[in-house]
Design a protein around this motif. Structure first.
Motif, PDB file in Angstrom:
ATOM      1  N   ASP A  11      12.392   2.995  -4.221  1.00 43.80           N
ATOM      2  CA  ASP A  11      11.187   2.325  -3.723  1.00 43.80           C
ATOM      3  C   ASP A  11       9.932   2.983  -4.268  1.00 43.80           C
ATOM      4  N   VAL A  12       9.883   3.082  -5.590  1.00 47.89           N
ATOM      5  CA  VAL A  12       8.752   3.710  -6.251  1.00 47.89           C
ATOM      6  C   VAL A  12       8.464   2.950  -7.541  1.00 47.89           C
ATOM      7  N   LYS A  13       7.231   2.953  -7.959  1.00 46.12           N
ATOM      8  CA  LYS A  13       6.834   2.362  -9.229  1.00 46.12           C
ATOM      9  C   LYS A  13       6.613   3.483 -10.228  1.00 46.12           C
ATOM     10  N   ILE A  14       7.215   3.359 -11.417  1.00 46.84           N
ATOM     11  CA  ILE A  14       7.051   4.391 -12.436  1.00 46.84           C
ATOM     12  C   ILE A  14       6.080   3.913 -13.506  1.00 46.84           C
ATOM     13  N   ALA A  15       5.067   4.729 -13.745  1.00 46.63           N
ATOM     14  CA  ALA A  15       4.141   4.504 -14.859  1.00 46.63           C
ATOM     15  C   ALA A  15       4.546   5.472 -15.968  1.00 46.63           C
ATOM     16  N   PHE A  16       4.881   4.924 -17.142  1.00 47.75           N
ATOM     17  CA  PHE A  16       5.346   5.766 -18.248  1.00 47.75           C
ATOM     18  C   PHE A  16       4.209   5.990 -19.236  1.00 47.75           C
ATOM     19  N   VAL A  17       3.921   7.261 -19.528  1.00 46.69           N
ATOM     20  CA  VAL A  17       2.855   7.636 -20.469  1.00 46.69           C
ATOM     21  C   VAL A  17       3.511   8.158 -21.739  1.00 46.69           C
ATOM     22  N   ALA A  18       3.407   7.386 -22.816  1.00 52.20           N
ATOM     23  CA  ALA A  18       4.083   7.742 -24.065  1.00 52.20           C
ATOM     24  C   ALA A  18       3.253   8.719 -24.890  1.00 52.20           C
ATOM     25  N   GLY A  19       3.936   9.669 -25.501  1.00 58.58           N
ATOM     26  CA  GLY A  19       3.275  10.622 -26.386  1.00 58.58           C
ATOM     27  C   GLY A  19       4.296  11.630 -26.880  1.00 58.58           C
ATOM     28  N   ASN A  20       4.059  12.226 -28.047  1.00 57.22           N
ATOM     29  CA  ASN A  20       4.979  13.259 -28.494  1.00 57.22           C
ATOM     30  C   ASN A  20       4.755  14.539 -27.689  1.00 57.22           C
ATOM     31  N   SER A  21       5.553  15.551 -27.946  1.00 56.04           N
ATOM     32  CA  SER A  21       5.485  16.772 -27.134  1.00 56.04           C
ATOM     33  C   SER A  21       4.127  17.456 -27.221  1.00 56.04           C
ATOM     34  N   GLU A  51      -2.431  14.135 -13.984  1.00 54.17           N
ATOM     35  CA  GLU A  51      -2.046  12.734 -13.923  1.00 54.17           C
ATOM     36  C   GLU A  51      -0.531  12.593 -13.872  1.00 54.17           C
ATOM     37  N   LEU A  52       0.179  13.469 -14.599  1.00 59.31           N
ATOM     38  CA  LEU A  52       1.632  13.375 -14.706  1.00 59.31           C
ATOM     39  C   LEU A  52       2.320  14.022 -13.512  1.00 59.31           C
ATOM     40  N   ASP A  53       3.440  13.420 -13.122  1.00 62.99           N
ATOM     41  CA  ASP A  53       4.287  13.987 -12.061  1.00 62.99           C
ATOM     42  C   ASP A  53       5.561  14.603 -12.636  1.00 62.99           C
ATOM     43  N   VAL A  54       6.029  14.043 -13.756  1.00 62.18           N
ATOM     44  CA  VAL A  54       7.171  14.572 -14.496  1.00 62.18           C
ATOM     45  C   VAL A  54       6.795  14.540 -15.970  1.00 62.18           C
ATOM     46  N   VAL A  55       7.154  15.588 -16.707  1.00 59.36           N
ATOM     47  CA  VAL A  55       6.892  15.581 -18.143  1.00 59.36           C
ATOM     48  C   VAL A  55       8.184  15.904 -18.885  1.00 59.36           C
ATOM     49  N   ILE A  56       8.393  15.206 -19.997  1.00 54.77           N
ATOM     50  CA  ILE A  56       9.566  15.392 -20.852  1.00 54.77           C
ATOM     51  C   ILE A  56       9.074  15.843 -22.219  1.00 54.77           C
ATOM     52  N   LEU A  57       9.520  17.037 -22.635  1.00 53.09           N
ATOM     53  CA  LEU A  57       9.038  17.656 -23.870  1.00 53.09           C
ATOM     54  C   LEU A  57      10.208  18.248 -24.651  1.00 53.09           C
ATOM     55  N   ALA A  84       0.820  -1.210   0.000  1.00 48.96           N
ATOM     56  CA  ALA A  84       0.000   0.000   0.000  1.00 48.96           C
ATOM     57  C   ALA A  84       0.849   1.253   0.000  1.00 48.96           C
ATOM     58  N   GLU A  85       2.051   1.157   0.593  1.00 51.38           N
ATOM     59  CA  GLU A  85       2.903   2.327   0.706  1.00 51.38           C
ATOM     60  C   GLU A  85       3.756   2.555  -0.537  1.00 51.38           C
ATOM     61  N   THR A  86       3.778   1.616  -1.465  1.00 48.39           N
ATOM     62  CA  THR A  86       4.543   1.799  -2.693  1.00 48.39           C
ATOM     63  C   THR A  86       3.951   2.947  -3.497  1.00 48.39           C
ATOM     64  N   LYS A  87       4.772   3.930  -3.771  1.00 50.41           N
ATOM     65  CA  LYS A  87       4.299   5.114  -4.484  1.00 50.41           C
ATOM     66  C   LYS A  87       4.422   4.916  -5.992  1.00 50.41           C
ATOM     67  N   THR A  88       3.588   5.623  -6.717  1.00 51.57           N
ATOM     68  CA  THR A  88       3.645   5.581  -8.177  1.00 51.57           C
ATOM     69  C   THR A  88       3.997   6.962  -8.711  1.00 51.57           C
ATOM     70  N   LEU A  89       5.034   7.005  -9.519  1.00 46.31           N
ATOM     71  CA  LEU A  89       5.481   8.227 -10.179  1.00 46.31           C
ATOM     72  C   LEU A  89       5.116   8.112 -11.658  1.00 46.31           C
ATOM     73  N   THR A  90       4.308   9.031 -12.152  1.00 45.38           N
ATOM     74  CA  THR A  90       3.862   8.972 -13.542  1.00 45.38           C
ATOM     75  C   THR A  90       4.676   9.955 -14.379  1.00 45.38           C
ATOM     76  N   VAL A  91       5.345   9.414 -15.388  1.00 36.01           N
ATOM     77  CA  VAL A  91       6.240  10.197 -16.237  1.00 36.01           C
ATOM     78  C   VAL A  91       5.698  10.214 -17.662  1.00 36.01           C
ATOM     79  N   GLY A  92       5.529  11.392 -18.222  1.00 35.42           N
ATOM     80  CA  GLY A  92       5.122  11.534 -19.612  1.00 35.42           C
ATOM     81  C   GLY A  92       6.330  11.847 -20.472  1.00 35.42           C
ATOM     82  N   GLY A  93       6.525  11.092 -21.552  1.00 32.67           N
ATOM     83  CA  GLY A  93       7.671  11.312 -22.429  1.00 32.67           C
ATOM     84  C   GLY A  93       7.434  10.723 -23.803  1.00 32.67           C
ATOM     85  N   TYR A  94       8.446  10.807 -24.647  1.00 33.32           N
ATOM     86  CA  TYR A  94       8.321  10.349 -26.027  1.00 33.32           C
ATOM     87  C   TYR A  94       8.082   8.839 -26.095  1.00 33.32           C
ATOM     88  N   GLY A  95       7.433   8.420 -27.181  1.00 31.33           N
ATOM     89  CA  GLY A  95       7.256   6.997 -27.419  1.00 31.33           C
ATOM     90  C   GLY A  95       8.428   6.427 -28.189  1.00 31.33           C
TER      91      GLY A  95
END
Length: 342
Positions: free
Chosen positions: A52-62, A77-83, A21-32
């Motif tokens: 000690d974190v789980k990363i969910a990667f969201v693919a998409g162009n800038s 939804e995103l915690d970090v974005v790469i553009l 339950a304590e495992t955190k999720t970091l959502t990162v948006g970046g290129y596919g």
């Protein structure tokens, strides 16, 4: 089972459930594409293990990920974005980027890659010229050295320039404007040069990197305005691709990252950006993506250092004024469609 065994089993189950339950999720948006593969295979697993974190990667162009930020305003939804750098300037101006914490990794970044207190470059790509080495050798041609050389009649119908909707094409327009005495604040000379002197040489204004590669490989073009990273990817297939830094300067196109506002894992978001700036990770980005390191302490092997924006080449890179470009880009796109790709 004895009572003590039951209690121990229950306690173990409770601890496991609590840990899960304590495992955190970091959502990162970046290129596919290859960037997503690089992230999932070579970069994300080590960060997950050490933080000690789980990363969910969201693919998409800038464009897609900037639109995602806009659509989710107030409930990101995103915690970090790469553009790319242009959309990143927009994201920052629209208030989607949170202030970054200071760190040793950021202190080691080139000044040109420091966008603002809220966003930072994580890799350099140079916009210049990609050419077919064998074609130029067979013809005995000197290599182009200037943005003005795109006007040379010998490139008639064997040149490709991406459209203005693509950053490479936009960079070419700005550089032609600057060479003619204009610039971002006076783009007319760029449109005149592109429409009247460069466009006649252009076989196709190609936005797709995959199709641009096909045009080279099928022998339809010998020269294009393109990025150093794309050139490396083409050369890695065995094609005789070379890259040229124009004498006026190749234009810096940066991959950039920012922590997104209102994140519930803000510490992890900040740590992930620092992780991307680590010299070892910077080398991985260079090798897999053709992105020159922004961290001065990253050391590339000679083969990579020769082709990518690195070391002394960083000093020759020039930037464009996105604060001027972004508000005008839609109007310029309409004008491009009317005057250039007519």
């Amino acid at each position: 089972m004895k009572k003590s065994g039951i209690l121990l089993a229950a306690a173990a189950s409770l601890l496991a459930t609590s840990a899960f339950a304590e495992t955190k999720t970091l959502t990162v948006g970046g290129y596919g594409g290859s960037f997503e593969t690089l992230m999932k295979e070579l970069i994300i697993p080590e960060f997950e293990k050490t933080h000690d974190v789980k990363i969910a990667f969201v693919a998409g162009n800038s464009t897609e990920n900037l639109a995602r930020l806009q659509a989710q305003k107030g409930a990101q939804e995103l915690d970090v974005v790469i553009l790319d750098d242009g959309p990143m300037y927009q994201a920052d101006a629209l208030g989607f980027c949170a202030p970054m914490t200071q760190s040793a990794a950021k202190d080691d970044v080139y000044d040109i890659a420091k966008f603002s207190p809220d966003a930072i470059g994580i890799g350099f790509v140079a916009t210049g010229f990609t050419y077919n080495k064998d074609w130029f050798a067979k013809e005995g041609w000197d290599l182009p050295t200037s943005w003005e050389d795109l006007k040379d009649p010998k490139y008639n119908q064997i040149l490709s320039v991406p459209p203005i909707s693509n950053t490479y094409g936009l960079h070419a327009l700005v550089m032609l404007a600057r060479d003619a005495g204009g610039g971002e604040n006076d783009i007319d000379p760029g449109f005149t040069a592109m429409a009247d002197e460069v466009a006649p040489n252009v076989l196709v204004f190609e936005p797709s990197s995959g199709k641009m590669s096909e045009l080279f490989q099928s022998g339809e073009i010998a020269l294009s305005v393109w990025g150093s990273g794309r050139t490396k990817s083409l050369a890695d297939t065995g094609f005789p691709a070379g890259f040229i830094y124009p004498k006026e300067g190749a234009v810096a196109l940066m991959l950039a990252a920012c922590p997104v506002v209102d994140s519930d894992v803000s510490d992890e978001a900040q740590a992930f950006i620092d992780y991307l700036l680590d010299p070892e990770i910077q080398v991985k980005l260079a090798d897999a993506m053709g992105a020159g390191p922004v961290n001065k302490k990253a050391e590339l092997p000679p083969a990579l250092a020769e082709t990518l924006p690195y070391g002394d080449k960083i000093n020759s890179l020039i930037t464009v004024d996105w604060d001027v470009i972004n508000p005008n880009r839609q109007d310029w796109t309409t004008r491009w469609n009317r005057e250039v790709e007519r």
